[in-house]
Structures are given as C-alpha cells and as structure tokens.
Design a protein around this motif. Sequence first.
Motif, PDB file in Angstrom:
ATOM      1  N   UNK A   1     -13.349  31.096  -4.371  1.00 58.09           N
ATOM      2  CA  UNK A   1     -13.768  32.423  -3.918  1.00 58.09           C
ATOM      3  C   UNK A   1     -12.772  33.498  -4.314  1.00 58.09           C
ATOM      4  N   UNK A   2     -13.158  34.745  -4.086  1.00 59.38           N
ATOM      5  CA  UNK A   2     -12.331  35.880  -4.502  1.00 59.38           C
ATOM      6  C   UNK A   2     -11.007  35.946  -3.752  1.00 59.38           C
ATOM      7  N   UNK A   3     -11.057  35.796  -2.454  1.00 58.19           N
ATOM      8  CA  UNK A   3      -9.827  35.941  -1.674  1.00 58.19           C
ATOM      9  C   UNK A   3      -8.802  34.874  -2.054  1.00 58.19           C
ATOM     10  N   UNK A   4      -9.226  33.615  -2.112  1.00 59.39           N
ATOM     11  CA  UNK A   4      -8.297  32.532  -2.458  1.00 59.39           C
ATOM     12  C   UNK A   4      -7.820  32.635  -3.907  1.00 59.39           C
ATOM     13  N   UNK A   5      -8.684  33.130  -4.803  1.00 58.86           N
ATOM     14  CA  UNK A   5      -8.257  33.329  -6.189  1.00 58.86           C
ATOM     15  C   UNK A   5      -7.182  34.402  -6.251  1.00 58.86           C
TER      16      UNK A   5
END
Length: 155
Positions: free
Chosen positions: A91-95
Amino acid sequence: MSIKPAEYDLRELRRMADEDEPPLDLDADDDERTAEELLRIGQREELVKLQTKLLATGSLPEKPYLTGLPTRYGAEVVVFEWLDFLIEKAGFENTGNALSYYVDIDWLSESAYESLRSYMYGFSETDRFGSAGPASLDTSDHVLSLIYIARLASL
C-alpha cells in the motif's frame, strides 16, 4: 563518481537474504516451486552476480547508493516496476515508510526519495488488496528493493 551495483555491500545483501529464510530446494523441478521460491532463487542468483563483480573490482561504493533517479532510457520502467511491486504488496503508506527507511539507512538520498514519492502519485491504490488489506514488507521484499536500487544506480 558513478556507483556500480557490483560494489554494493554484499555482506548486507547476504545477511538480509539469509535472515529467517528456509533453505531452498534447488533440485526441485520448476513446476513444483511456488512463485515466492522462484523469486527468492532469482534474488539469490542476482546477489551472487553482484558478489562476483565485487570480488573482481575489490571496492565498495559510498552511501547513499542511489543519489538520484537516472535519466537513461528504461530507468522509468524499472522505477514503475519497483513501485508497483511495493504498492501492490504494502500500500501507499507502507511504501512511503519503506522509502523513508531506505533514506535512514543510506540506500537512497533525500533527492532520490523525493523523486520516487513523486512517481507514486501515478499509481492507484483502489481495489488492490481486496478484503485482506495491505501486507507488511518482509526481509525478502527489502532485498528485492536493494536489487532495484542497484539496477537504478547502474543505469
């Protein structure tokens, strides 16, 4: 000074690749292997190639390994492939957190980080995970990221 993937700290690469990894059955038929096993075999083969080149040159690169995104043809394809992998899995946040972590450990410069964050805006997170939601990145994912960094640094 140009950074060459052959000059990466292979002790770091090997340590990451070997942590918590069960031994792979290299004698198994490709039809019997899972996609995850095939990915890890490919990663280890690439690490061996990097180690061989390092032994030939005898020098280590300076950190950060990737100071900026290359402008050569094909670099964007590598960036999109890498970010698609990370966003698809985490996902965006973890990336974004992973990229920030790579800056903290000097795999990326702040400039490379900002460029990668800009590329992330071209991706959509909608309907990527289904009901499971994004997963955490594991050691083999970070090893793969370092391989992508090496590829980009070599362009």
